[in-house]
Design a protein around this motif. Structure first.
Motif, PDB file in Angstrom:
ATOM      1  N   GLU A   1       0.864  -1.172   0.000  1.00 34.37           N
ATOM      2  CA  GLU A   1       0.000   0.000   0.000  1.00 34.37           C
ATOM      3  C   GLU A   1       0.900   1.220   0.000  1.00 34.37           C
ATOM      4  O   GLU A   1       2.017   1.178   0.517  1.00 34.37           O
ATOM      5  CB  GLU A   1      -0.933  -0.031   1.216  1.00 34.37           C
ATOM      6  N   ILE A   2       0.401   2.270  -0.608  1.00 33.66           N
ATOM      7  CA  ILE A   2       1.210   3.481  -0.778  1.00 33.66           C
ATOM      8  C   ILE A   2       0.456   4.660  -0.177  1.00 33.66           C
ATOM      9  O   ILE A   2      -0.771   4.739  -0.282  1.00 33.66           O
ATOM     10  CB  ILE A   2       1.528   3.687  -2.283  1.00 33.66           C
ATOM     11  N   GLY A   3       1.212   5.544   0.493  1.00 28.70           N
ATOM     12  CA  GLY A   3       0.571   6.697   1.124  1.00 28.70           C
ATOM     13  C   GLY A   3       1.229   7.994   0.689  1.00 28.70           C
ATOM     14  O   GLY A   3       2.338   8.010   0.153  1.00 28.70           O
ATOM     15  N   ARG A   4       0.498   9.075   0.917  1.00 27.98           N
ATOM     16  CA  ARG A   4       1.023  10.414   0.614  1.00 27.98           C
ATOM     17  C   ARG A   4       1.499  11.059   1.902  1.00 27.98           C
ATOM     18  O   ARG A   4       0.807  10.981   2.927  1.00 27.98           O
ATOM     19  CB  ARG A   4      -0.083  11.318   0.071  1.00 27.98           C
ATOM     20  N   ILE A   5       2.656  11.716   1.817  1.00 29.21           N
ATOM     21  CA  ILE A   5       3.119  12.553   2.928  1.00 29.21           C
ATOM     22  C   ILE A   5       3.206  13.976   2.392  1.00 29.21           C
ATOM     23  O   ILE A   5       3.770  14.216   1.318  1.00 29.21           O
ATOM     24  CB  ILE A   5       4.495  12.080   3.451  1.00 29.21           C
ATOM     25  N   TRP A   6       2.617  14.900   3.132  1.00 29.84           N
ATOM     26  CA  TRP A   6       2.630  16.307   2.720  1.00 29.84           C
ATOM     27  C   TRP A   6       3.705  17.030   3.502  1.00 29.84           C
ATOM     28  O   TRP A   6       3.787  16.917   4.723  1.00 29.84           O
ATOM     29  CB  TRP A   6       1.274  16.959   2.990  1.00 29.84           C
ATOM     30  N   GLU A   7       4.558  17.766   2.767  1.00 30.95           N
ATOM     31  CA  GLU A   7       5.540  18.639   3.421  1.00 30.95           C
ATOM     32  C   GLU A   7       5.311  20.015   2.836  1.00 30.95           C
ATOM     33  O   GLU A   7       5.808  20.321   1.754  1.00 30.95           O
ATOM     34  CB  GLU A   7       6.971  18.113   3.183  1.00 30.95           C
ATOM     35  N   GLY A   8       4.508  20.831   3.531  1.00 27.45           N
ATOM     36  CA  GLY A   8       4.084  22.109   2.961  1.00 27.45           C
ATOM     37  C   GLY A   8       3.229  21.820   1.738  1.00 27.45           C
ATOM     38  O   GLY A   8       2.306  21.013   1.802  1.00 27.45           O
ATOM     39  N   ASP A   9       3.573  22.446   0.607  1.00 29.93           N
ATOM     40  CA  ASP A   9       2.819  22.224  -0.625  1.00 29.93           C
ATOM     41  C   ASP A   9       3.319  21.002  -1.377  1.00 29.93           C
ATOM     42  O   ASP A   9       2.734  20.583  -2.367  1.00 29.93           O
ATOM     43  CB  ASP A   9       2.957  23.442  -1.559  1.00 29.93           C
ATOM     44  N   PHE A  10       4.432  20.443  -0.898  1.00 32.24           N
ATOM     45  CA  PHE A  10       5.076  19.349  -1.612  1.00 32.24           C
ATOM     46  C   PHE A  10       4.523  18.027  -1.115  1.00 32.24           C
ATOM     47  O   PHE A  10       4.391  17.801   0.079  1.00 32.24           O
ATOM     48  CB  PHE A  10       6.584  19.459  -1.395  1.00 32.24           C
ATOM     49  N   MET A  11       4.195  17.127  -2.045  1.00 32.56           N
ATOM     50  CA  MET A  11       3.659  15.817  -1.662  1.00 32.56           C
ATOM     51  C   MET A  11       4.578  14.740  -2.212  1.00 32.56           C
ATOM     52  O   MET A  11       5.053  14.852  -3.343  1.00 32.56           O
ATOM     53  CB  MET A  11       2.254  15.659  -2.259  1.00 32.56           C
ATOM     54  N   ARG A  12       4.866  13.719  -1.379  1.00 28.74           N
ATOM     55  CA  ARG A  12       5.592  12.576  -1.951  1.00 28.74           C
ATOM     56  C   ARG A  12       4.928  11.276  -1.551  1.00 28.74           C
ATOM     57  O   ARG A  12       4.193  11.213  -0.558  1.00 28.74           O
ATOM     58  CB  ARG A  12       7.073  12.606  -1.575  1.00 28.74           C
ATOM     59  N   LEU A  13       5.187  10.248  -2.342  1.00 30.40           N
ATOM     60  CA  LEU A  13       4.581   8.938  -2.103  1.00 30.40           C
ATOM     61  C   LEU A  13       5.575   8.055  -1.370  1.00 30.40           C
ATOM     62  O   LEU A  13       6.767   8.055  -1.694  1.00 30.40           O
ATOM     63  CB  LEU A  13       4.195   8.274  -3.434  1.00 30.40           C
ATOM     64  N   VAL A  14       5.087   7.311  -0.393  1.00 27.46           N
ATOM     65  CA  VAL A  14       5.954   6.390   0.359  1.00 27.46           C
ATOM     66  C   VAL A  14       5.255   5.038   0.501  1.00 27.46           C
ATOM     67  O   VAL A  14       4.019   4.957   0.474  1.00 27.46           O
ATOM     68  CB  VAL A  14       6.292   6.938   1.777  1.00 27.46           C
ATOM     69  N   VAL A  15       6.048   4.004   0.667  1.00 30.38           N
ATOM     70  CA  VAL A  15       5.501   2.673   0.938  1.00 30.38           C
ATOM     71  C   VAL A  15       4.963   2.696   2.370  1.00 30.38           C
ATOM     72  O   VAL A  15       5.653   3.163   3.282  1.00 30.38           O
ATOM     73  CB  VAL A  15       6.598   1.587   0.801  1.00 30.38           C
ATOM     74  N   ALA A  16       3.733   2.200   2.569  1.00 32.08           N
ATOM     75  CA  ALA A  16       3.100   2.278   3.895  1.00 32.08           C
ATOM     76  C   ALA A  16       2.614   0.892   4.329  1.00 32.08           C
ATOM     77  O   ALA A  16       3.046  -0.125   3.770  1.00 32.08           O
ATOM     78  CB  ALA A  16       1.964   3.276   3.844  1.00 32.08           C
ATOM     79  N   ASP A  17       1.760   0.851   5.336  1.00 33.26           N
ATOM     80  CA  ASP A  17       1.161  -0.395   5.829  1.00 33.26           C
ATOM     81  C   ASP A  17       2.258  -1.356   6.303  1.00 33.26           C
ATOM     82  O   ASP A  17       3.020  -1.011   7.193  1.00 33.26           O
ATOM     83  CB  ASP A  17       0.285  -1.001   4.725  1.00 33.26           C
ATOM     84  N   GLU A  18       2.339  -2.554   5.756  1.00 34.88           N
ATOM     85  CA  GLU A  18       3.338  -3.521   6.199  1.00 34.88           C
ATOM     86  C   GLU A  18       3.848  -4.312   5.009  1.00 34.88           C
ATOM     87  O   GLU A  18       3.180  -4.397   3.978  1.00 34.88           O
ATOM     88  CB  GLU A  18       2.732  -4.502   7.216  1.00 34.88           C
ATOM     89  N   ILE A  19       5.045  -4.878   5.172  1.00 36.17           N
ATOM     90  CA  ILE A  19       5.532  -5.869   4.195  1.00 36.17           C
ATOM     91  C   ILE A  19       5.881  -7.098   5.016  1.00 36.17           C
ATOM     92  O   ILE A  19       6.789  -7.073   5.848  1.00 36.17           O
ATOM     93  CB  ILE A  19       6.776  -5.375   3.425  1.00 36.17           C
ATOM     94  N   SER A  20       5.116  -8.162   4.838  1.00 36.86           N
ATOM     95  CA  SER A  20       5.294  -9.365   5.656  1.00 36.86           C
ATOM     96  C   SER A  20       4.783 -10.558   4.854  1.00 36.86           C
ATOM     97  O   SER A  20       4.167 -10.374   3.799  1.00 36.86           O
ATOM     98  CB  SER A  20       4.484  -9.223   6.949  1.00 36.86           C
TER      99      SER A  20
END
Ligand code: UDP
Length: 260
Positions: free
Chosen positions: A186-205
């Motif tokens: 699953e992939i999530g968005r992280i907001w840093e001010g106006d800048f958004m980046r995608l990161v791997v989220a949830d779990e890997i198992s």
């Protein structure tokens, strides 16, 4: 101990899912992920409690996520807190399950009539819309963009991220004699001010991968539970043992035995 219990009692539960509970973290923008022992399959029609599974998945997810962070693939993972909990960045989850397949198995075998175990000509990335009531239906890029779940740029970034995770995980697994057949992230968005980046989220198992012993083909993942093939905690312990992530004195109490 009393103080710790107090802290736990005061902690705010944000969400309880099938395998994890999310609590508000100690700092703004953080979350504590608690790994339960519950196992579910077939949209929660089959369920059981597998003693020690949560401890193993917490460790294994830490191992994969921190490895990804180390090679510059961004994830939500910050640090493991204890046997069952880890601290992660709070993200806005994109409502998609991103599946990468190297070898045919499970739903692709059924849907397209490809024998399980057939090597695919290249890694295939698929998207499923996260909705339990609908049974997580497969969706195409057209649906995803038309319904605004992600933009074209997000799609390109998600595919790139998923393929990097695939290369990393396949390599690690092959190093310990395990074939990575497929997995879901699953992939999530992280907001840093106006800048958004995608990161791997949830779990890997092993709950969200298919892992087969490279020599014997023995299944070391959640299919052991889905298909009643044996003890799930033993299979996950074997994966952890091969990767060297379970110090022998830290095996979940009373369970499971190490296979040597
Ligand atoms: N998967 C998952 N959660 C889901 C559906 C699938 O983690 O809700 C994982 C599953 O463990 C496998 C991969 O995604 O590693 C591909 O699953 P598939 O589409 O073959 O579905 P399944 O056979 O599990 O129904």
């Amino acid at each position: 101990m009393g103080r710790r219990k107090d802290l736990m009692a005061r902690r705010k539960k944000i969400y309880e899912g099938k395998a994890k509970i999310l609590y508000e973290g100690p700092e703004p923008g953080t979350i504590v992920q608690y790994f339960k022992d519950d196992a579910t399959a077939f949209n929660a029609e089959k369920r059981d409690v597998i003693e020690g599974k949560g401890v193993l998945n917490n460790r294994l997810s830490e191992y994969f996520m921190s490895g990804l962070n180390d090679i510059g693939v961004p994830t939500h993972f910050i640090k493991r807190i204890n046997m069952r909990e880890q601290l992660v960045r709070s993200v806005e989850i994109i409502p998609l399950e991103v599946v990468v397949r190297n070898t045919a198995a499970g739903s692709i075998s059924k849907r397209l009539g490809i024998a399980e175990g057939t090597a695919l000509p290249r890694p295939i990335v698929e998207f499923y819309y996260k909705d339990d009531a609908l049974g997580d239906p497969m969706v195409s890029e057209e649906h995803i963009i038309a319904f605004g779940w992600a933009s074209q740029q997000d799609m390109d970034d998600m595919v790139a991220l998923a393929l990097r995770v695939n290369d990393f995980l396949s390599g690690i697994m092959m190093g310990v004699g395990i074939k990575l057949v497929d997995f879901k992230i699953e992939i999530g968005r992280i907001w840093e001010g106006d800048f958004m980046r995608l990161v791997v989220a949830d779990e890997i198992s092993p709950d969200c991968c298919r892992l087969w012993d490279a020599k014997t083909g023995q299944k070391l993942d959640k299919d052991v539970f889905r298909r009643d093939l044996g003890n799930l905690a033993d299979a996950y312990t074997e994966v952890a043992r091969r990767l060297g992530v379970l110090p022998e004195n830290n095996v979940p109490r009373g369970k499971p035995t190490l296979i040597n």
